[in-house]
Design a protein around this motif. Structure first.
Motif, PDB file in Angstrom:
ATOM      1  N   THR A 124       0.841  -1.181   0.000  1.00 44.24           N
ATOM      2  CA  THR A 124       0.000   0.000   0.000  1.00 44.24           C
ATOM      3  C   THR A 124       0.883   1.240   0.000  1.00 44.24           C
ATOM      4  OG1 THR A 124      -1.707  -1.165   1.271  1.00 44.24           O
ATOM      5  CG2 THR A 124      -1.859   1.241   1.156  1.00 44.24           C
ATOM      6  N   ILE A 125       0.687   2.080  -0.988  1.00 47.70           N
ATOM      7  CA  ILE A 125       1.455   3.316  -1.094  1.00 47.70           C
ATOM      8  C   ILE A 125       0.613   4.477  -0.579  1.00 47.70           C
ATOM      9  CG2 ILE A 125       0.718   3.847  -3.456  1.00 47.70           C
ATOM     10  CD1 ILE A 125       3.604   4.799  -4.009  1.00 47.70           C
ATOM     11  N   ALA A 126       1.269   5.416   0.065  1.00 45.53           N
ATOM     12  CA  ALA A 126       0.573   6.599   0.571  1.00 45.53           C
ATOM     13  C   ALA A 126       1.505   7.789   0.470  1.00 45.53           C
ATOM     14  CB  ALA A 126       0.114   6.383   2.011  1.00 45.53           C
ATOM     15  N   ARG A 127       0.893   8.968   0.508  1.00 45.69           N
ATOM     16  CA  ARG A 127       1.682  10.185   0.313  1.00 45.69           C
ATOM     17  C   ARG A 127       1.086  11.300   1.163  1.00 45.69           C
ATOM     18  NH1 ARG A 127       3.216  12.584  -5.641  1.00 45.69           N
ATOM     19  NH2 ARG A 127       4.067  14.581  -4.962  1.00 45.69           N
ATOM     20  N   ASP A 128       1.960  12.087   1.747  1.00 45.97           N
ATOM     21  CA  ASP A 128       1.562  13.265   2.510  1.00 45.97           C
ATOM     22  C   ASP A 128       2.208  14.467   1.837  1.00 45.97           C
ATOM     23  OD1 ASP A 128       1.394  15.405   4.318  1.00 45.97           O
ATOM     24  OD2 ASP A 128       1.332  14.051   6.030  1.00 45.97           O
ATOM     25  N   ASN A 129       1.415  15.259   1.133  1.00 51.06           N
ATOM     26  CA  ASN A 129       1.962  16.391   0.385  1.00 51.06           C
ATOM     27  C   ASN A 129       2.386  17.552   1.289  1.00 51.06           C
ATOM     28  OD1 ASN A 129       1.682  15.198  -2.162  1.00 51.06           O
ATOM     29  ND2 ASN A 129      -0.438  15.882  -2.339  1.00 51.06           N
ATOM     30  N   VAL A 130       1.870  17.581   2.482  1.00 52.34           N
ATOM     31  CA  VAL A 130       2.255  18.652   3.415  1.00 52.34           C
ATOM     32  C   VAL A 130       3.643  18.364   3.976  1.00 52.34           C
ATOM     33  CG1 VAL A 130       1.721  19.784   5.587  1.00 52.34           C
ATOM     34  CG2 VAL A 130      -0.119  19.191   3.988  1.00 52.34           C
ATOM     35  N   LYS A 131       3.869  17.126   4.339  1.00 50.91           N
ATOM     36  CA  LYS A 131       5.157  16.737   4.915  1.00 50.91           C
ATOM     37  C   LYS A 131       6.164  16.291   3.853  1.00 50.91           C
ATOM     38  CE  LYS A 131       3.120  15.267   9.300  1.00 50.91           C
ATOM     39  NZ  LYS A 131       2.949  14.141  10.255  1.00 50.91           N
ATOM     40  N   ASP A 132       5.729  16.190   2.598  1.00 48.51           N
ATOM     41  CA  ASP A 132       6.595  15.712   1.512  1.00 48.51           C
ATOM     42  C   ASP A 132       7.182  14.347   1.843  1.00 48.51           C
ATOM     43  OD1 ASP A 132       7.929  18.909   0.307  1.00 48.51           O
ATOM     44  OD2 ASP A 132       6.101  17.804  -0.183  1.00 48.51           O
ATOM     45  N   THR A 133       6.323  13.473   2.278  1.00 45.81           N
ATOM     46  CA  THR A 133       6.749  12.111   2.569  1.00 45.81           C
ATOM     47  C   THR A 133       5.874  11.116   1.818  1.00 45.81           C
ATOM     48  OG1 THR A 133       5.323  12.001   4.517  1.00 45.81           O
ATOM     49  CG2 THR A 133       7.603  12.667   4.876  1.00 45.81           C
ATOM     50  N   MET A 134       6.428   9.961   1.603  1.00 42.94           N
ATOM     51  CA  MET A 134       5.719   8.874   0.937  1.00 42.94           C
ATOM     52  C   MET A 134       6.038   7.603   1.705  1.00 42.94           C
ATOM     53  SD  MET A 134       6.107   7.539  -3.005  1.00 42.94           S
ATOM     54  CE  MET A 134       7.845   7.204  -2.815  1.00 42.94           C
ATOM     55  N   THR A 135       5.072   6.734   1.825  1.00 45.48           N
ATOM     56  CA  THR A 135       5.309   5.484   2.534  1.00 45.48           C
ATOM     57  C   THR A 135       4.912   4.301   1.667  1.00 45.48           C
ATOM     58  OG1 THR A 135       3.130   5.547   3.577  1.00 45.48           O
ATOM     59  CG2 THR A 135       4.958   6.531   4.808  1.00 45.48           C
ATOM     60  N   LEU A 136       5.431   3.168   2.028  1.00 46.02           N
ATOM     61  CA  LEU A 136       5.046   1.901   1.406  1.00 46.02           C
ATOM     62  C   LEU A 136       4.842   0.891   2.518  1.00 46.02           C
ATOM     63  CD1 LEU A 136       4.625   0.468  -1.367  1.00 46.02           C
ATOM     64  CD2 LEU A 136       6.931  -0.464  -1.048  1.00 46.02           C
ATOM     65  N   GLN A 137       3.609   0.491   2.710  1.00 47.33           N
ATOM     66  CA  GLN A 137       3.277  -0.533   3.686  1.00 47.33           C
ATOM     67  C   GLN A 137       3.344  -1.879   2.988  1.00 47.33           C
ATOM     68  OE1 GLN A 137       2.503  -0.269   7.005  1.00 47.33           O
ATOM     69  NE2 GLN A 137       2.171  -2.473   7.210  1.00 47.33           N
ATOM     70  N   VAL A 138       4.130  -2.779   3.539  1.00 44.60           N
ATOM     71  CA  VAL A 138       4.276  -4.099   2.950  1.00 44.60           C
ATOM     72  C   VAL A 138       3.803  -5.129   3.967  1.00 44.60           C
ATOM     73  CG1 VAL A 138       5.834  -5.745   1.853  1.00 44.60           C
ATOM     74  CG2 VAL A 138       6.278  -3.298   1.652  1.00 44.60           C
ATOM     75  N   ASP A 139       2.795  -5.867   3.623  1.00 50.62           N
ATOM     76  CA  ASP A 139       2.220  -6.881   4.515  1.00 50.62           C
ATOM     77  C   ASP A 139       2.539  -8.289   4.012  1.00 50.62           C
ATOM     78  OD1 ASP A 139      -0.613  -4.728   4.752  1.00 50.62           O
ATOM     79  OD2 ASP A 139       1.001  -4.957   6.203  1.00 50.62           O
ATOM     80  N   ARG A 140       2.425  -9.226   4.913  1.00 52.29           N
ATOM     81  CA  ARG A 140       2.650 -10.644   4.581  1.00 52.29           C
ATOM     82  C   ARG A 140       3.948 -10.813   3.792  1.00 52.29           C
ATOM     83  NH1 ARG A 140      -2.337  -9.531   2.989  1.00 52.29           N
ATOM     84  NH2 ARG A 140      -2.040 -10.132   0.814  1.00 52.29           N
ATOM     85  N   LEU A 141       5.013 -10.297   4.391  1.00 52.88           N
ATOM     86  CA  LEU A 141       6.311 -10.326   3.721  1.00 52.88           C
ATOM     87  C   LEU A 141       6.724 -11.743   3.354  1.00 52.88           C
ATOM     88  CD1 LEU A 141       8.003  -7.609   5.859  1.00 52.88           C
ATOM     89  CD2 LEU A 141       8.162  -7.676   3.360  1.00 52.88           C
ATOM     90  N   GLU A 142       7.389 -11.845   2.218  1.00 51.50           N
ATOM     91  CA  GLU A 142       7.894 -13.114   1.709  1.00 51.50           C
ATOM     92  C   GLU A 142       9.411 -13.012   1.548  1.00 51.50           C
ATOM     93  OE1 GLU A 142       5.838 -13.482  -1.975  1.00 51.50           O
ATOM     94  OE2 GLU A 142       3.863 -13.752  -1.038  1.00 51.50           O
ATOM     95  N   VAL A 143      10.074 -14.152   1.598  1.00 53.12           N
ATOM     96  CA  VAL A 143      11.530 -14.146   1.426  1.00 53.12           C
ATOM     97  C   VAL A 143      11.907 -13.464   0.105  1.00 53.12           C
ATOM     98  CG1 VAL A 143      13.555 -15.612   1.136  1.00 53.12           C
ATOM     99  CG2 VAL A 143      11.833 -16.199   2.857  1.00 53.12           C
ATOM    100  N   GLU A 144      11.044 -13.631  -0.892  1.00 51.43           N
ATOM    101  CA  GLU A 144      11.303 -13.039  -2.209  1.00 51.43           C
ATOM    102  C   GLU A 144      11.196 -11.515  -2.210  1.00 51.43           C
ATOM    103  OE1 GLU A 144      10.628 -17.129  -2.345  1.00 51.43           O
ATOM    104  OE2 GLU A 144       9.215 -15.595  -1.629  1.00 51.43           O
ATOM    105  N   ASP A 145      10.725 -10.933  -1.127  1.00 55.48           N
ATOM    106  CA  ASP A 145      10.673  -9.473  -1.011  1.00 55.48           C
ATOM    107  C   ASP A 145      12.023  -8.895  -0.607  1.00 55.48           C
ATOM    108  OD1 ASP A 145       7.382  -9.755   0.410  1.00 55.48           O
ATOM    109  OD2 ASP A 145       7.918  -9.215  -1.643  1.00 55.48           O
ATOM    110  N   THR A 146      12.978  -9.738  -0.303  1.00 54.57           N
ATOM    111  CA  THR A 146      14.314  -9.264   0.035  1.00 54.57           C
ATOM    112  C   THR A 146      14.898  -8.474  -1.132  1.00 54.57           C
ATOM    113  OG1 THR A 146      14.759 -11.093   1.560  1.00 54.57           O
ATOM    114  CG2 THR A 146      16.671  -9.978   0.585  1.00 54.57           C
ATOM    115  N   ALA A 147      15.242  -7.224  -0.867  1.00 60.71           N
ATOM    116  CA  ALA A 147      15.688  -6.335  -1.944  1.00 60.71           C
ATOM    117  C   ALA A 147      16.123  -5.006  -1.350  1.00 60.71           C
ATOM    118  CB  ALA A 147      14.554  -6.093  -2.941  1.00 60.71           C
ATOM    119  N   VAL A 148      16.733  -4.198  -2.184  1.00 60.73           N
ATOM    120  CA  VAL A 148      16.932  -2.794  -1.848  1.00 60.73           C
ATOM    121  C   VAL A 148      15.742  -2.037  -2.422  1.00 60.73           C
ATOM    122  CG1 VAL A 148      18.394  -0.772  -2.056  1.00 60.73           C
ATOM    123  CG2 VAL A 148      19.427  -3.049  -1.876  1.00 60.73           C
TER     124      VAL A 148
END
Length: 119
Positions: free
Chosen positions: A68-92
């Protein structure tokens, strides 16, 4: 100019959750559409999700059920919520900004944050 700094990576167990953050500084109006990408070991960098300045979201089919991606234009921040992580999600994981649209790649990149998922 825009500077992007990611945070929130680390070592997580499979099945867990993680929230990555990207803080932008510099020219606010240059941020335009922002997105998240990742590069897994031995693979090319791949698109994950993007969000426009107006809040419209776009996801890669492979992750839309767990990310799930989200953005706060006031704070100039962006987040990425990652659920049910898998070993294959290992990455930069990389933050991107300055894209002209939801399927474009922006000019600006962060330095990346490592996510390692253990089994």
């Amino acid at each position: 100019q825009v500077q992007l700094v990611e945070s929130g990576g680390g070592l997580v167990q499979a099945g867990g959750s993680l929230r990555l953050s990207c803080h932008a500084s510099g020219d606010h109006f240059s941020l335009r559409t922002m997105g998240w990408y990742r590069q897994r070991p031995g693979k090319q960098r791949e698109f994950l999700a993007a969000v426009s300045s107006g809040g419209t979201r776009h996801y890669a089919d492979s992750v839309k059920s767990r990310f799930t991606i989200a953005r706060d234009n006031v704070k100039d921040t962006m987040t990425l919520q990652v659920d049910r992580l898998e070993v294959e999600d290992t990455a930069v994981y990389y933050c991107n900004a300055g894209a002209s649209g939801l399927t474009s790649i922006g000019t600006y990149w962060g330095q990346g944050t490592q996510v390692t998922v253990s089994s």
